[in-house]
Design a protein around this motif. Sequence first.
Motif, PDB file in Angstrom:
ATOM      1  N   ASP A  47       0.831  -1.208   0.000  1.00  8.74           N
ATOM      2  CA  ASP A  47       0.000   0.000   0.000  1.00  8.74           C
ATOM      3  C   ASP A  47       0.872   1.268   0.000  1.00  8.74           C
ATOM      4  N   ASP A  48       0.212   2.400  -0.173  1.00  8.85           N
ATOM      5  CA  ASP A  48       0.951   3.663  -0.305  1.00  8.85           C
ATOM      6  C   ASP A  48       1.755   3.984   0.962  1.00  8.85           C
ATOM      7  N   GLY A  49       1.180   3.638   2.128  1.00 11.99           N
ATOM      8  CA  GLY A  49       1.884   3.913   3.385  1.00 11.99           C
ATOM      9  C   GLY A  49       3.205   3.150   3.427  1.00 11.99           C
ATOM     10  N   SER A  50       3.181   1.905   2.996  1.00  8.25           N
ATOM     11  CA  SER A  50       4.417   1.099   2.991  1.00  8.25           C
ATOM     12  C   SER A  50       5.427   1.682   2.011  1.00  8.25           C
ATOM     13  N   ILE A  51       4.923   2.144   0.877  1.00  9.75           N
ATOM     14  CA  ILE A  51       5.835   2.737  -0.109  1.00  9.75           C
ATOM     15  C   ILE A  51       6.483   3.991   0.479  1.00  9.75           C
ATOM     16  N   TYR A  52       5.677   4.771   1.149  1.00 12.35           N
ATOM     17  CA  TYR A  52       6.193   5.996   1.782  1.00 12.35           C
ATOM     18  C   TYR A  52       7.300   5.655   2.790  1.00 12.35           C
ATOM     19  N   LEU A  53       7.023   4.678   3.669  1.00 10.56           N
ATOM     20  CA  LEU A  53       8.007   4.336   4.700  1.00 10.56           C
ATOM     21  C   LEU A  53       9.260   3.707   4.093  1.00 10.56           C
ATOM     22  N   ALA A  54       9.072   2.883   3.087  1.00  9.55           N
ATOM     23  CA  ALA A  54      10.239   2.238   2.449  1.00  9.55           C
ATOM     24  C   ALA A  54      11.104   3.283   1.747  1.00  9.55           C
ATOM     25  N   LEU A  55      10.463   4.248   1.122  1.00  8.34           N
ATOM     26  CA  LEU A  55      11.245   5.296   0.448  1.00  8.34           C
ATOM     27  C   LEU A  55      12.004   6.157   1.460  1.00  8.34           C
TER      28      LEU A  55
ATOM     29  N   ALA B  81       7.162  10.239  -3.650  1.00  8.41           N
ATOM     30  CA  ALA B  81       8.606  10.538  -3.673  1.00  8.41           C
ATOM     31  C   ALA B  81       8.853  12.035  -3.473  1.00  8.41           C
ATOM     32  N   GLU B  82       7.921  12.831  -3.991  1.00 11.13           N
ATOM     33  CA  GLU B  82       8.068  14.291  -3.908  1.00 11.13           C
ATOM     34  C   GLU B  82       8.031  14.760  -2.447  1.00 11.13           C
ATOM     35  N   ILE B  83       7.172  14.117  -1.651  1.00  8.58           N
ATOM     36  CA  ILE B  83       7.076  14.500  -0.233  1.00  8.58           C
ATOM     37  C   ILE B  83       8.406  14.226   0.466  1.00  8.58           C
ATOM     38  N   ILE B  84       9.030  13.107   0.075  1.00  6.56           N
ATOM     39  CA  ILE B  84      10.275  12.699   0.751  1.00  6.56           C
ATOM     40  C   ILE B  84      11.496  13.360   0.105  1.00  6.56           C
ATOM     41  N   ASP B  85      11.324  13.763  -1.139  1.00  5.91           N
ATOM     42  CA  ASP B  85      12.430  14.316  -1.920  1.00  5.91           C
ATOM     43  C   ASP B  85      13.518  13.264  -2.145  1.00  5.91           C
ATOM     44  N   ILE B  86      13.134  12.230  -2.871  1.00  7.66           N
ATOM     45  CA  ILE B  86      14.065  11.140  -3.167  1.00  7.66           C
ATOM     46  C   ILE B  86      13.909  10.740  -4.642  1.00  7.66           C
ATOM     47  N   PRO B  87      15.006  10.433  -5.319  1.00  6.55           N
ATOM     48  CA  PRO B  87      14.883   9.925  -6.698  1.00  6.55           C
ATOM     49  C   PRO B  87      14.228   8.548  -6.706  1.00  6.55           C
ATOM     50  N   VAL B  88      13.483   8.261  -7.752  1.00  7.85           N
ATOM     51  CA  VAL B  88      12.892   6.920  -7.887  1.00  7.85           C
ATOM     52  C   VAL B  88      13.178   6.363  -9.280  1.00  7.85           C
ATOM     53  N   TYR B  89      13.087   5.048  -9.364  1.00 10.37           N
ATOM     54  CA  TYR B  89      13.363   4.324 -10.611  1.00 10.37           C
ATOM     55  C   TYR B  89      12.070   3.636 -11.042  1.00 10.37           C
ATOM     56  N   ILE B  90      11.662   3.858 -12.277  1.00  9.72           N
ATOM     57  CA  ILE B  90      10.432   3.229 -12.773  1.00  9.72           C
ATOM     58  C   ILE B  90      10.817   2.106 -13.721  1.00  9.72           C
ATOM     59  N   VAL B  91      10.427   0.879 -13.352  1.00  7.55           N
ATOM     60  CA  VAL B  91      10.787  -0.278 -14.187  1.00  7.55           C
ATOM     61  C   VAL B  91       9.788  -0.411 -15.344  1.00  7.55           C
ATOM     62  N   HIS B  92      10.217  -1.052 -16.367  1.00  6.83           N
ATOM     63  CA  HIS B  92       9.434  -1.394 -17.571  1.00  6.83           C
ATOM     64  C   HIS B  92       8.306  -0.408 -17.933  1.00  6.83           C
TER      65      HIS B  92
ATOM     66  N   ARG C 162       8.408  19.346 -12.402  1.00  4.56           N
ATOM     67  CA  ARG C 162       8.223  19.899 -11.043  1.00  4.56           C
ATOM     68  C   ARG C 162       9.494  19.734 -10.200  1.00  4.56           C
ATOM     69  N   GLY C 163      10.542  19.198 -10.802  1.00  2.00           N
ATOM     70  CA  GLY C 163      11.825  19.118 -10.096  1.00  2.00           C
ATOM     71  C   GLY C 163      12.127  17.760  -9.494  1.00  2.00           C
ATOM     72  N   ASN C 164      11.298  16.752  -9.763  1.00  2.00           N
ATOM     73  CA  ASN C 164      11.570  15.428  -9.196  1.00  2.00           C
ATOM     74  C   ASN C 164      12.626  14.689 -10.004  1.00  2.00           C
ATOM     75  N   LYS C 165      13.414  13.878  -9.322  1.00  2.00           N
ATOM     76  CA  LYS C 165      14.431  13.050  -9.986  1.00  2.00           C
ATOM     77  C   LYS C 165      13.812  11.682 -10.255  1.00  2.00           C
ATOM     78  N   ILE C 166      13.676  11.361 -11.529  1.00  2.00           N
ATOM     79  CA  ILE C 166      13.036  10.101 -11.907  1.00  2.00           C
ATOM     80  C   ILE C 166      13.910   9.428 -12.958  1.00  2.00           C
ATOM     81  N   ILE C 167      14.206   8.173 -12.737  1.00  2.00           N
ATOM     82  CA  ILE C 167      14.964   7.411 -13.736  1.00  2.00           C
ATOM     83  C   ILE C 167      13.982   6.415 -14.338  1.00  2.00           C
ATOM     84  N   ALA C 168      13.986   6.320 -15.663  1.00  2.00           N
ATOM     85  CA  ALA C 168      12.996   5.462 -16.317  1.00  2.00           C
ATOM     86  C   ALA C 168      13.674   4.391 -17.159  1.00  2.00           C
TER      87      ALA C 168
END
Length: 464
Positions: free
Chosen positions: A159-167, A225-236, A252-258
Motif C-alpha cells: 500500500d501507499d503507506g508502505s511505499i512511503y516508509l520504504a522510500l 517521492a516528492e514529499i520525501i524528496d528522493i529519486p525513484v526508478y520506474i521499471v518497464h 516539477r523538479g523530481n528526480k526520476i529514472i525510467a
Amino acid sequence: MGIVITNGKIVSSRGILEKDVRIVKEKIVEIGLNIAKDEDEIIDAKGYYIMPGAIDVHTHFDCEAGGIVADDFRTGTKAAIMGGTTTIIDFAEQIKGGTLRHALDTWNKKARNKTYTDYSYHMTISDWNDRTSQEMAEMVGEGITSFKMFFAYKDLQVDDGSIYLALKRAKELGVIMGFHCENGDLIEKLREEAILEENIEPIYHMLTRPPSLEKEAVSRLITIAEIIDIPVYIVHLSSKEGYDEIKRGRDRGNKIIAETCTQYLLLNKDCYIPKGEDKFEGAKYVLSPPLRDIESSKTLWNGLREGEIQIVATDHCAFNYKGQKELGLEDFTKIPNGGPGVENRFKLIYTYGVKENRIGMEKLVEIISENPARVFGLYPKKGIIKEGSDADIVIFNPEHVSLIEAENQVQNVDYNLYEGFTQYGKFEYIFLRGKMLVRDEKLIVSKPIGKYQRRNRFCLNSRW
Ligand code: URP
Ligand code: ZN
Ligand code: ZN
C-alpha cells in the motif's frame, strides 16, 4: 602477456574513439596506439565496434510461477552472454511473511556457480514491516543497493503507506528503489469482471490493464517521492500515458529514472489479436505491463533519443508456450506472466534503433551498458571501456544479417517474441573480465565463470 584489440572503434556515450585496448588478466590496462607488448595476443577488430558488455538490469531467472519455470540461471545467463550481455541484475523476491535474508539465500542457491555472466540482485520487498526496514541495511552490507516494490499483483503489491516508509528508509540508506507501476486493485476488479463475463482469451490481459492504470501509479509514486524528496526508478515503462506523467514529474523538479524494455519499443497490442488457426497465440505476449499502441512505442523511442528514458532492459521472464502458457487456455488470468528476450536485446536495439536512425551508437551504449552501470552502482567497473575497468568487452560486427528463430535460440523456451524479425550484427568476440567466452557467436567455455557483484550506491547523473 596480455591481449590487444586493435583497429576497432571504441564506443562510449561520449563518442567513438579509434584506439587500441590492452587487457591483462581481468582488466583493461591501457587504451592508446602502439600499446602492444611482445608476446601479447593481437585481435584485429577492423570494421568492428569495441563496446562495453551490455548490462541487463531486469531479469527473472528461475522465477517460478505456480511451480513452473523455463529459463534458470544457467540457461538464462548463457542466452544473455550469447546476446552480448555480460552482467545481469535479477530480482530476489521476498515472499509475504518471509525475510529479505531468506530471499537472498534462496537466490544465491539458484544462481551460485551457474552463471555465464556476472550477476547481482535487486531485492523485492512485498512485506513491509520493522524487520524488513532493518534488513534493508543488512542487504546493503551484502552489496544490494537497489530495492523494488509493486503497485500491482495481489500477492506482491504494497500500500501507499508502505511505499512511503520504504522510500524514507531508502533515503536514509542512500539506495535506489524501483517500482512496478500499475494500479493493482483496479486490475484485480477488471480481471474479475472479465472472467464473470466469460471474457477468457489472452487479449483480455491487455484490456484489463489499460495504460491509464500505469499513468495513475506513476503519478502516485511521484507524489509520494516528492514529499520525501528522493529519486525513484520506474521499471518497464510501457505507455505514452506513463511517460507523460514522468515528464510532468520532472518538470516539477523530481528526480526520476525510467527504464523501458525491448518489447515496448518493438511490439504492440496487435500481438494479442489472433491471426492464424491458433486463437491462443496472444498468450505468448502475456507480460506486464501489456504491449501498448504504436504511438506509445514511438514515444518511448523519442524518450530514449532525448534522454528522458535512461535504460532499456528486457524483463526476461520466460515460460514455454506449450504446457506452461497453456495453463491459461480457459482463463487468461492463469497464463503465467512474462516473456523471454535476454538474448535478443542488443542486436534488436542496434537494428531498430541505430540502423533505423532512431538513436546513434553512443546512445546504444549509454542505454544498455553505461546508464545501467551508473544507476546500479557498477560504474566505472562495468559499463565503459576505460583503463581500470573490468574487461567486459563485445567486439561487434555491424554488417552481418540474420533472422530470429526460436528453434535456433539459446534461451530455454519454446518461442521467441520476435520470431522472424531481421537483426543486424554479429558478436565476433565477447570477453567477461578478460576471458574470451564467445568467439564467432559460439560459446567456447564449458563452465560458467560469472561472479556475484557487490554494488556501490547509485550514482545520479545531473540530467536525470
Ligand atoms: O510480465 C512480467 N513482467 N513478469 C515478471 C514480473 C514483473 O512484473 O516484472
Ligand atoms: Zn514488473
Ligand atoms: Zn520484471
